[in-house]
Design a protein around this motif. Structure first.
Motif, PDB file in Angstrom:
ATOM      1  N   GLY A   1       0.787  -1.232   0.000  1.00 18.74           N
ATOM      2  CA  GLY A   1       0.000   0.000   0.000  1.00 18.74           C
ATOM      3  C   GLY A   1       0.817   1.278   0.000  1.00 18.74           C
ATOM      4  N   ARG A   2       2.088   1.184  -0.393  1.00 18.47           N
ATOM      5  CA  ARG A   2       2.980   2.360  -0.437  1.00 18.47           C
ATOM      6  C   ARG A   2       3.007   3.103   0.902  1.00 18.47           C
ATOM      7  N   ALA A   3       2.910   4.445   0.862  1.00 17.43           N
ATOM      8  CA  ALA A   3       3.172   5.222   2.081  1.00 17.43           C
ATOM      9  C   ALA A   3       2.157   4.932   3.183  1.00 17.43           C
TER      10      ALA A   3
ATOM     11  N   ASN B   1      -0.466   9.293 -10.325  1.00 19.06           N
ATOM     12  CA  ASN B   1       0.439   9.897 -11.298  1.00 19.06           C
ATOM     13  C   ASN B   1       0.119   9.411 -12.710  1.00 19.06           C
ATOM     14  N   ALA B   2      -0.288   8.148 -12.832  1.00 20.38           N
ATOM     15  CA  ALA B   2      -0.663   7.632 -14.153  1.00 20.38           C
ATOM     16  C   ALA B   2      -1.826   8.460 -14.715  1.00 20.38           C
ATOM     17  N   ALA B   3      -2.773   8.815 -13.860  1.00 17.83           N
ATOM     18  CA  ALA B   3      -3.909   9.638 -14.298  1.00 17.83           C
ATOM     19  C   ALA B   3      -3.442  11.040 -14.694  1.00 17.83           C
TER      20      ALA B   3
ATOM     21  N   PRO C   1      13.253   7.721 -14.472  1.00 19.57           N
ATOM     22  CA  PRO C   1      13.225   6.270 -14.297  1.00 19.57           C
ATOM     23  C   PRO C   1      13.380   5.950 -12.814  1.00 19.57           C
ATOM     24  N   SER C   2      12.261   5.850 -12.114  1.00 27.11           N
ATOM     25  CA  SER C   2      12.327   5.806 -10.649  1.00 27.11           C
ATOM     26  C   SER C   2      12.566   4.409 -10.103  1.00 27.11           C
ATOM     27  N   ASN C   3      12.551   3.383 -10.966  1.00 26.57           N
ATOM     28  CA  ASN C   3      12.777   2.037 -10.422  1.00 26.57           C
ATOM     29  C   ASN C   3      13.959   1.316 -11.064  1.00 26.57           C
TER      30      ASN C   3
ATOM     31  N   ALA D   1       7.326  17.190 -17.142  1.00 28.55           N
ATOM     32  CA  ALA D   1       8.310  16.386 -16.405  1.00 28.55           C
ATOM     33  C   ALA D   1       7.577  15.508 -15.396  1.00 28.55           C
ATOM     34  N   ASP D   2       7.768  14.200 -15.538  1.00 29.91           N
ATOM     35  CA  ASP D   2       7.210  13.250 -14.558  1.00 29.91           C
ATOM     36  C   ASP D   2       8.331  12.924 -13.583  1.00 29.91           C
ATOM     37  N   VAL D   3       8.281  13.541 -12.382  1.00 34.27           N
ATOM     38  CA  VAL D   3       9.362  13.290 -11.414  1.00 34.27           C
ATOM     39  C   VAL D   3       9.073  12.052 -10.568  1.00 34.27           C
TER      40      VAL D   3
ATOM     41  N   ALA E   1       3.614  14.073 -10.313  1.00 36.86           N
ATOM     42  CA  ALA E   1       4.242  13.265  -9.265  1.00 36.86           C
ATOM     43  C   ALA E   1       3.162  12.448  -8.553  1.00 36.86           C
ATOM     44  N   SER E   2       3.599  11.423  -7.821  1.00 35.13           N
ATOM     45  CA  SER E   2       2.675  10.614  -7.021  1.00 35.13           C
ATOM     46  C   SER E   2       2.545  11.205  -5.617  1.00 35.13           C
ATOM     47  N   GLY E   3       1.383  10.996  -5.003  1.00 38.97           N
ATOM     48  CA  GLY E   3       1.188  11.467  -3.629  1.00 38.97           C
ATOM     49  C   GLY E   3       1.627  10.458  -2.579  1.00 38.97           C
ATOM     50  N   ASP E   4       1.736   9.168  -2.978  1.00 36.34           N
ATOM     51  CA  ASP E   4       1.940   8.119  -1.966  1.00 36.34           C
ATOM     52  C   ASP E   4       3.325   7.491  -2.009  1.00 36.34           C
ATOM     53  N   LYS E   5       4.284   8.217  -2.558  1.00 39.63           N
ATOM     54  CA  LYS E   5       5.668   7.728  -2.515  1.00 39.63           C
ATOM     55  C   LYS E   5       6.425   8.554  -1.465  1.00 39.63           C
ATOM     56  N   LEU E   6       7.427   9.317  -1.890  1.00 39.93           N
ATOM     57  CA  LEU E   6       8.247  10.015  -0.884  1.00 39.93           C
ATOM     58  C   LEU E   6       7.502  11.150  -0.184  1.00 39.93           C
TER      59      LEU E   6
HETATM   60  C1  LIG Z   1       5.425   5.605  -9.683  1.00 37.62           C
HETATM   61  C2  LIG Z   1       5.580   6.313 -10.954  1.00 37.62           C
HETATM   62  C3  LIG Z   1       4.500   6.479 -11.830  1.00 37.62           C
HETATM   63  C4  LIG Z   1       3.144   5.917 -11.516  1.00 37.62           C
HETATM   64  O1  LIG Z   1       2.593   6.626 -10.471  1.00 37.62           O
HETATM   65  P1  LIG Z   1       1.202   6.160  -9.806  1.00 37.62           P
HETATM   66  O2  LIG Z   1       0.954   7.224  -8.781  1.00 37.62           O
HETATM   67  O3  LIG Z   1       1.446   4.808  -9.243  1.00 37.62           O
HETATM   68  O4  LIG Z   1       0.188   6.140 -10.891  1.00 37.62           O
HETATM   69  C5  LIG Z   1       4.707   7.172 -12.999  1.00 37.62           C
HETATM   70  N1  LIG Z   1       5.915   7.679 -13.297  1.00 37.62           N
HETATM   71  C6  LIG Z   1       6.965   7.551 -12.482  1.00 37.62           C
HETATM   72  C7  LIG Z   1       8.271   8.143 -12.880  1.00 37.62           C
HETATM   73  C8  LIG Z   1       6.838   6.861 -11.288  1.00 37.62           C
HETATM   74  O5  LIG Z   1       7.899   6.758 -10.475  1.00 37.62           O
END
Ligand SMILES: *Cc1c(COP(=O)(O)O)cnc(C)c1O
Length: 429
Positions: free
Chosen positions: A84-86, A141-143, A215-217, A241-243, A273-278
């Motif tokens: 469930g991430r954060a 973030n995908a949305a 490339p976050s992974n 920019a998708d951070v 950006a995503s809300g539920d990561k860092l």
């Molecule tokens: C995690 C991530 C996404 C997807 O984000 P969600 O919030 O899971 O949809 C897209 N782009 C990058 C670079 C990511 O790290």
């Protein structure tokens, strides 16, 4: 001798037991009745004594109606997608409960009229990133990326480096997501090297926007080069920019992790950006940038399908305005403190007869960001056979198996949960 099965208590009698009657009120009568039926069945099958039916039902009463069970994340992966991430802060959880009933999410209590949805959350987000002329929040973030493609590149091209065609997990690929909108992907450069000239050569009347994806992974190392956002802003088309990770500003412990403020300062038209990561908040997609572009995104018909609910708005605002999040606390914990906790826990478990020892460990941020960054950590190592019992406990505990030991990494366990962790392990002994 009479048939012992006749001693099995009747459903009404079990449901009348005070603890079970109370549970029926909070969990619903149907759910509790099904537990009673299951316990009676076990008694009929001879698996338990008739006199144990009530205790069996009580033992199996879940904490909540949801099938989602709380987990102590002892994996050492700070942002664990499968868990469930954060984990939310107490402030965010309180905000969710408060907003759970009727709430003024789209209503002004002052005027008694309709008001802008989520205005408090949007104000908090704008204050957190003063560089952003405008902000918006969507489902994830995908949305956010989907909305950018739908709005800025219908029937057009999205220019993206071959080194940034990312799969984000569970088979979802950003290129496929973007192409599903009808936009065409214009790949430039190579996997390891892409220059500003590669982008410039691809720009034309069909360009919708240039996309920079962090490339976050994974990391490409060795003979590599990429063009930064700042080099791409003079091309006459928007740069998105998708951070990814959701760092709003640079973080000293993660010097290579891109952040929203820097991307905007470098000239990005929009940042996602995503809300539920860092950031450590609820699942959400955060959008920052140019006021006119953000307004176009908000006005796109699909924006309604991607909007977030009141619970997300409540949790996100509390995350932005409230105390340090659990993710941030885990990130900045001192390894010396983690070692002390591991030693105390291991000693306490040994005195309870558990084969436990404190060991050095390495934690990571996770799929949510900072690939390659290793965070020194400390763990309690117990025999590998504990892993399964720990997973089925209450709360469930998830560690990781390293060389035949089950490591319980303390960087991802809040100090306040140490006693709970100790009890969970002791019960498995
Ligand atoms: C995690 C991530 C996404 C997807 O984000 P969600 O919030 O899971 O949809 C897209 N782009 C990058 C670079 C990511 O790290």
């Amino acid at each position: 001798m009479g048939d012992p099965r006749r001693a099995i208590p009747r459903t009404d009698a079990v449901l009348a037991e005070p603890r079970i009657a109370k549970a029926a009120e909070t969990l619903g009568r149907d759910l509790v009745k099904s537990l009673v039926a299951a316990a009676q069945q076990r008694a009929r099958a001879g698996e338990i004594e008739p006199g144990e039916v009530v205790a069996e039902v009580v033992a199996r009463l879940p904490a909540t109606v949801s099938s989602l069970r709380p987990v102590l994340n002892a994996t050492g992966v700070l942002v664990h997608t499968n868990l469930g991430r954060a984990p939310l802060s107490a402030a965010a959880l309180d905000a969710i409960v408060a907003a759970g009933g009727a709430t003024d999410v789209e209503f002004s209590l002052e005027t008694g009229e309709r008001a802008k949805r989520g205005r408090g959350t949007l104000a908090a987000l704008a204050e957190a990133v003063p560089r952003a002329a405008a902000v918006h929040v969507v489902n994830n973030n995908a949305a956010a990326l989907l909305l950018c493609a739908l709005t800025l590149a219908p029937g057009k091209e999205i220019v993206v480096s071959r080194g940034e065609l990312v799969e984000i997990g569970d088979g979802f690929r950003i290129p496929d997501l973007l192409a599903s909108t009808g936009a065409r992907l214009r790949e430039v450069g190579t996997t390891n090297r892409t220059s500003a000239r590669d982008y410039a050569a691809a720009i034309g009347p069909d360009t919708g926007f240039v996309l920079k994806i962090h490339p976050s992974n994974y990391r490409v190392t060795g003979f590599t080069s990429e063009a930064g956002v700042a080099e791409l802003t003079g091309l006459g088309v928007p740069v998105v920019a998708d951070v990814g990770s959701g760092l709003l500003a640079p973080h000293p412990l993660l010097p290579d992790e891109p952040d929203v403020t820097t991307a905007l300062a470098d000239g990005a038209s929009l940042v996602t950006a995503s809300g539920d990561k860092l950031l450590g908040g609820p699942q959400a997609g955060l959008l920052f940038g140019d006021a006119e572009l953000v307004q176009r995104l908000r006005r796109h018909p699909a924006a309604r399908a991607l909007r977030v609910d009141k619970l997300t708005l409540a949790a996100l605002e509390a995350t932005l305005r409230g105390p340090e999040t659990p993710v941030r606390a885990a990130l900045s914990a001192e390894v010396g403190d983690l070692q002390k906790r591991a030693e105390t826990l291991a000693a306490s478990l040994r005195s309870a007869g558990v084969d436990a020892e404190a060991v050095d460990s390495t934690a990571v941020v996770g799929g949510g960001g900072a690939p390659g960054v290793e965070l020194p950590s400390a763990a309690v190592a117990v025999p590998a056979r504990y892993a399964e019992a720990l997973r089925s406990g209450e709360p469930a505990v998830v560690g990781r198996i390293v060389r035949d030991r089950c490591l319980l990494d303390l960087r991802t366990v809040p100090p306040a949960d140490d006693a709970t962790l100790r009890e969970a392990v002791r019960r498995c002994g």
